[in-house]
Write a protein that holds these residues in place. Structure first.
Motif, PDB file in Angstrom:
ATOM      1  N   ALA A   1      -8.497 -11.622  24.703  1.00 26.24           N
ATOM      2  CA  ALA A   1      -7.208 -10.929  24.811  1.00 26.24           C
ATOM      3  C   ALA A   1      -6.047 -11.808  24.381  1.00 26.24           C
ATOM      4  O   ALA A   1      -4.916 -11.324  24.255  1.00 26.24           O
ATOM      5  CB  ALA A   1      -6.982 -10.462  26.243  1.00 26.24           C
ATOM      6  N   SER A   2      -6.298 -13.089  24.148  1.00 22.85           N
ATOM      7  CA  SER A   2      -5.200 -14.038  23.939  1.00 22.85           C
ATOM      8  C   SER A   2      -4.356 -13.719  22.709  1.00 22.85           C
ATOM      9  O   SER A   2      -3.123 -13.798  22.758  1.00 22.85           O
ATOM     10  CB  SER A   2      -5.742 -15.470  23.842  1.00 22.85           C
ATOM     11  OG  SER A   2      -6.616 -15.622  22.738  1.00 22.85           O
TER      12      SER A   2
ATOM     13  N   VAL B   1     -12.710  -3.285  31.153  1.00 22.63           N
ATOM     14  CA  VAL B   1     -12.548  -1.925  30.633  1.00 22.63           C
ATOM     15  C   VAL B   1     -11.303  -1.278  31.228  1.00 22.63           C
ATOM     16  O   VAL B   1     -10.512  -0.637  30.524  1.00 22.63           O
ATOM     17  CB  VAL B   1     -13.796  -1.075  30.929  1.00 22.63           C
ATOM     18  CG1 VAL B   1     -13.604   0.345  30.416  1.00 22.63           C
ATOM     19  CG2 VAL B   1     -15.029  -1.693  30.290  1.00 22.63           C
ATOM     20  N   MET B   2     -11.101  -1.463  32.530  1.00 21.92           N
ATOM     21  CA  MET B   2      -9.960  -0.834  33.188  1.00 21.92           C
ATOM     22  C   MET B   2      -8.630  -1.405  32.686  1.00 21.92           C
ATOM     23  O   MET B   2      -7.651  -0.663  32.525  1.00 21.92           O
ATOM     24  CB  MET B   2     -10.069  -0.995  34.700  1.00 21.92           C
ATOM     25  CG  MET B   2     -11.209  -0.203  35.321  1.00 21.92           C
ATOM     26  SD  MET B   2     -11.239   1.531  34.797  1.00 21.92           S
ATOM     27  CE  MET B   2      -9.608   2.066  35.268  1.00 21.92           C
ATOM     28  N   MET B   3      -8.572  -2.697  32.428  1.00 19.41           N
ATOM     29  CA  MET B   3      -7.346  -3.268  31.874  1.00 19.41           C
ATOM     30  C   MET B   3      -7.098  -2.743  30.465  1.00 19.41           C
ATOM     31  O   MET B   3      -5.949  -2.497  30.079  1.00 19.41           O
ATOM     32  CB  MET B   3      -7.405  -4.799  31.895  1.00 19.41           C
ATOM     33  CG  MET B   3      -7.284  -5.385  33.291  1.00 19.41           C
ATOM     34  SD  MET B   3      -6.982  -7.171  33.305  1.00 19.41           S
ATOM     35  CE  MET B   3      -8.527  -7.765  32.611  1.00 19.41           C
TER      36      MET B   3
ATOM     37  N   GLY C   1      -6.588  -3.717  20.049  1.00 13.17           N
ATOM     38  CA  GLY C   1      -6.198  -4.737  21.019  1.00 13.17           C
ATOM     39  C   GLY C   1      -7.377  -5.499  21.571  1.00 13.17           C
ATOM     40  O   GLY C   1      -8.507  -5.400  21.084  1.00 13.17           O
ATOM     41  N   GLY C   2      -7.098  -6.272  22.620  1.00  9.66           N
ATOM     42  CA  GLY C   2      -8.124  -7.083  23.255  1.00  9.66           C
ATOM     43  C   GLY C   2      -7.951  -7.098  24.758  1.00  9.66           C
ATOM     44  O   GLY C   2      -6.845  -6.906  25.272  1.00  9.66           O
ATOM     45  N   THR C   3      -9.059  -7.314  25.458  1.00  9.04           N
ATOM     46  CA  THR C   3      -9.038  -7.349  26.913  1.00  9.04           C
ATOM     47  C   THR C   3     -10.017  -8.405  27.409  1.00  9.04           C
ATOM     48  O   THR C   3     -11.029  -8.675  26.754  1.00  9.04           O
ATOM     49  CB  THR C   3      -9.395  -5.969  27.499  1.00  9.04           C
ATOM     50  OG1 THR C   3      -9.292  -6.013  28.916  1.00  9.04           O
ATOM     51  CG2 THR C   3     -10.796  -5.539  27.110  1.00  9.04           C
ATOM     52  N   GLU C   4      -9.709  -9.004  28.540  1.00  2.07           N
ATOM     53  CA  GLU C   4     -10.610 -10.030  29.084  1.00  2.07           C
ATOM     54  C   GLU C   4     -10.411 -10.141  30.589  1.00  2.07           C
ATOM     55  O   GLU C   4      -9.278 -10.206  31.081  1.00  2.07           O
ATOM     56  CB  GLU C   4     -10.339 -11.381  28.436  1.00  2.07           C
ATOM     57  CG  GLU C   4     -11.534 -12.307  28.446  1.00  2.07           C
ATOM     58  CD  GLU C   4     -12.589 -11.929  27.411  1.00  2.07           C
ATOM     59  OE1 GLU C   4     -13.769 -11.795  27.804  1.00  2.07           O
ATOM     60  OE2 GLU C   4     -12.247 -11.764  26.228  1.00  2.07           O
ATOM     61  N   ALA C   5     -11.535 -10.164  31.325  1.00  2.00           N
ATOM     62  CA  ALA C   5     -11.531 -10.362  32.774  1.00  2.00           C
ATOM     63  C   ALA C   5     -12.510 -11.491  33.093  1.00  2.00           C
ATOM     64  O   ALA C   5     -13.587 -11.265  33.665  1.00  2.00           O
ATOM     65  CB  ALA C   5     -11.919  -9.073  33.493  1.00  2.00           C
TER      66      ALA C   5
ATOM     67  N   GLU D   1      -6.482 -13.792  32.812  1.00  3.81           N
ATOM     68  CA  GLU D   1      -7.003 -12.451  32.511  1.00  3.81           C
ATOM     69  C   GLU D   1      -5.879 -11.551  32.006  1.00  3.81           C
ATOM     70  O   GLU D   1      -4.700 -11.832  32.222  1.00  3.81           O
ATOM     71  CB  GLU D   1      -7.637 -11.833  33.761  1.00  3.81           C
ATOM     72  CG  GLU D   1      -6.665 -11.601  34.917  1.00  3.81           C
ATOM     73  CD  GLU D   1      -7.331 -10.954  36.122  1.00  3.81           C
ATOM     74  OE1 GLU D   1      -8.478 -10.494  36.005  1.00  3.81           O
ATOM     75  OE2 GLU D   1      -6.682 -10.904  37.192  1.00  3.81           O
ATOM     76  N   GLY D   2      -6.259 -10.483  31.320  1.00  2.00           N
ATOM     77  CA  GLY D   2      -5.243  -9.558  30.842  1.00  2.00           C
ATOM     78  C   GLY D   2      -5.717  -8.727  29.669  1.00  2.00           C
ATOM     79  O   GLY D   2      -6.860  -8.859  29.202  1.00  2.00           O
ATOM     80  N   ALA D   3      -4.827  -7.872  29.176  1.00  2.00           N
ATOM     81  CA  ALA D   3      -5.127  -7.012  28.029  1.00  2.00           C
ATOM     82  C   ALA D   3      -3.828  -6.607  27.356  1.00  2.00           C
ATOM     83  O   ALA D   3      -2.778  -6.535  27.998  1.00  2.00           O
ATOM     84  CB  ALA D   3      -5.892  -5.761  28.472  1.00  2.00           C
ATOM     85  N   ALA D   4      -3.905  -6.371  26.068  1.00  2.86           N
ATOM     86  CA  ALA D   4      -2.772  -5.827  25.319  1.00  2.86           C
ATOM     87  C   ALA D   4      -3.308  -4.958  24.193  1.00  2.86           C
ATOM     88  O   ALA D   4      -4.320  -5.290  23.571  1.00  2.86           O
ATOM     89  CB  ALA D   4      -1.884  -6.939  24.755  1.00  2.86           C
ATOM     90  N   VAL D   5      -2.626  -3.840  23.950  1.00  2.08           N
ATOM     91  CA  VAL D   5      -3.056  -2.866  22.942  1.00  2.08           C
ATOM     92  C   VAL D   5      -1.841  -2.413  22.144  1.00  2.08           C
ATOM     93  O   VAL D   5      -0.740  -2.261  22.689  1.00  2.08           O
ATOM     94  CB  VAL D   5      -3.730  -1.641  23.604  1.00  2.08           C
ATOM     95  CG1 VAL D   5      -4.147  -0.613  22.554  1.00  2.08           C
ATOM     96  CG2 VAL D   5      -4.942  -2.073  24.422  1.00  2.08           C
TER      97      VAL D   5
END
Length: 398
Positions: A340-341, A77-79, A189-193, A234-238
Motif C-alpha cells: 500500500a506504500s 480486503v476491508m481496508m 490502488g493498494g492495501t496492506e494489513a 497498515e493502510g490502503a489507498a485507491v
C-alpha cells in the motif's frame, strides 16, 4: 488543428491509514507532523508499529457491520473496500443500484494479501479444525472482487502482488487499460494489513526492523546515523482514474509512469547504485514534454533501511545530478505499508499539490535542501523485493 491530448485524471481518492480515514483527517495529521507509531509486545519484545488510529478503526468497524458477509474477510480486503468506496463516491461513481457498471474496472494489489486471516486458518489447520472458508477468503483475488462488489464494478478485475511496488503497478495498469480503451473508468490502488505475528517476524528475520520502540521516530529514512529503522504500518489507498480530453484547470493528472528492473544481487534485490530506480525514473521523465521535464519534488520509497535508502538517493543523484529536486517521504510518520506504500505516497502527493505544503523531517538527517517556491509536479517512487521499481509523476493542470 491537431487533436487535443487526452489525460489520465484522478477523479477521486480514498484512503485509510495510521494518519486518518479521509483527506481531511490525513491533511490535519500531515500539518501536525506527528508520527503515528505505537509499541506492541511481539514475541516478548517491545516492537514499534503504525496502526489505524481509533477514529479510523471505528469507521472500518462500521463498514464491517454494514454487511454480514464482511465478517469473514481479511482486514486487508476491508481496508481496500473502505478506500475504494470513498474514491468512487468522490468521483461520483457510487450509485445505489444493483446493476453493475461494465465500464468500470478494478485493480487492487497487496504485497502479502490476507496475512491475518491466513495465520488464523493455519492455526485452525494445526488443530484439525480448518474451515471451508479458508481457501476462498485467503486468495489474493478477494481484493479486487470484493471491491468490485462494493462499488458495482462489472469490468475487468485484477488482484496482484509485485511486493512493495504493487500499488504503483496498479496505477500503471489503470493507465494502460484506459489508454487502450479496455475500460472507461478504473479504480486502482493498494492495501496492506501486515501487523501480524508472522509478518512482523519475517521482517525481523531479514534484520531490518527498527529497535527504536521508545523513540518518537522509530522509522528514520535519510537518518544521519547509519542503521536500519524499518517499521511496519497498515493502510490502503485507491484512486478513481479516467481518461479525459481538456480537463479543467486544477485537475490532478497522472502524467507519466515509469518501470524499472535489475537482476537480483541479494535477497532484497537492490544494487548500491539503485539501477532499478534509475530506470523507472528515466522512463517516467522521458514521457514528459521534451522542453518541460522539471520535477519539483520526489516522494521517495526509502523505508528506513541502510542499503535501500542509500541506493535510492544514489539513483536520484545519477538521474538528476546537480538539478536534483527536493525530496521527502511519509514513512517517518506511518512506517512502511508494503504493497500500500506507493498508493499512500500518491495520496500524500495529492495533499502536497493541493496545499503546497509538506512536513520537514525533524530528526538529524542527510537532507540539506530548501522547500520549492511552488510544487506543480511530484514524482513518487516505489521498489520491492525482486529488483523491481516504479515511478509515477503527478501534475496539476494549470
Amino acid at each position: 488543428m491537431s487533436e487535443e491530448k487526452k489525460h489520465i485524471v484522478i477523479r477521486g481518492c480514498g484512503a485509510i491509514s495510521p494518519l486518518g480515514f479521509d483527506a481531511e483527517s490525513m491533511a490535519g495529521a500531515y500539518f501536525a507532523g506527528k508520527p503515528a507509531f505505537t509499541s506492541i509486545l511481539h514475541q516478548g519484545q517491545q516492537t514499534p508499529v503504525a496502526a489505524l488510529p481509533a477514529m479510523a478503526e471505528e469507521q472500518l468497524q462500521q463498514l464491517l457491520l454494514s454487511n454480514p458477509v464482511y465478517k469473514q474477510l481479511d482486514r486487508s480486503v476491508m481496508m481496500a473496500v473502505f478506500a475504494a468506496r470513498q474514491a468512487a463516491q468522490q468521483a461520483g461513481w457510487l450509485h445505489p443500484i444493483t446493476a453493475t457498471d461494465d465500464d468500470l474496472a478494478v485493480n487492487m494489489g497487496s504485497s502479502r494479501g490476507a496475512t491475518g486471516l491466513f495465520e488464523q486458518h493455519f492455526e485452525a489447520f494445526q488443530q484439525e479444525n480448518l474451515s471451508s472458508a479458508a481457501s476462498p477468503t485467503t486468495t489474493l483475488g478477494n481484493l479486487s472482487s470484493w471491491v468490485a462488489h462494493a462499488v458495482n464494478a462489472g469490468g475487468g478485475q485484477i488482484s496482484h502482488s509485485i511486493t512493495c511496488s504493487t500499488a504503483l503497478m496498479a496505477i500503471a495498469n489503470g493507465v494502460a487499460w484506459l489508454k487502450a480503451g479496455m475500460a472507461k473508468r478504473f479504480l486502482a490502488g493498494g492495501t496492506e494489513a501486515p501487523l501480524t505475528d508472522f509478518t512482523i517476524a519475517q521482517m525481523k528475520a531479514v534484520g531490518i526492523y527498527s529497535k527504536f520502540c521508545d523513540h518518537p521516530y522509530p522509522c528514520q529514512p535519510y537518518a544521519q546515523e547509519k542503521q536500519n529503522t524499518f517499521t511496519l504500518g497498515e493502510g490502503a489507498a485507491v484512486f478513481a482514474l479516467e481518461q479525459v480530453q481538456n480537463p479543467e484547470k486544477g485537475t490532478p493528472i497522472i502524467e507519466a509512469v515509469g518501470l524499472g528492473f535489475e537482476k537480483l544481487v541479494s535477497k532484497t534485490g537492490i544494487t548500491a547504485e539503485g539501477i532499478n530506480f534509475q530506470k523507472s525514473m528515466r522512463q517516467a521523465l522521458e514521457q514528459l514534454p521534451e522542453k518541460d521535464r522539471e520535477v519539483d519534488l520526489i516522494i521517495t520509497h526509502t523505508p528506513g533501511t541502510r542499503a535501500g535508502d542509500k541506493a535510492e538517493l544514489a539513483a536520484i543523484q545519477a538521474v538528476f545530478g546537480e538539478k536534483a529536486p527536493a525530496i521527502t517521504t511519509n514513512k517517518w510518520l506511518i512506517g512502511h505499508t508494503l504493497g500500500a506504500s506507493g498508493a499512500l505516497s500518491l495520496q500524500y502527493a495529492l495533499h502536497i499539490l493541493q496545499h503546497q505544503q509538506y512536513t520537514f523531517i525533524p530528526y538529524p538527517n542527510l537532507l540539506d535542501q530548501s522547500k520549492p517556491q511552488s510544487i506543480k509536479r511530484v514524482m513518487v517512487n516505489a521498489a520491492g523485493f525482486g529488483g523491481n521499481a516504479a515511478s509515477v509523476i503527478l501534475h496539476v493542470i494549470g
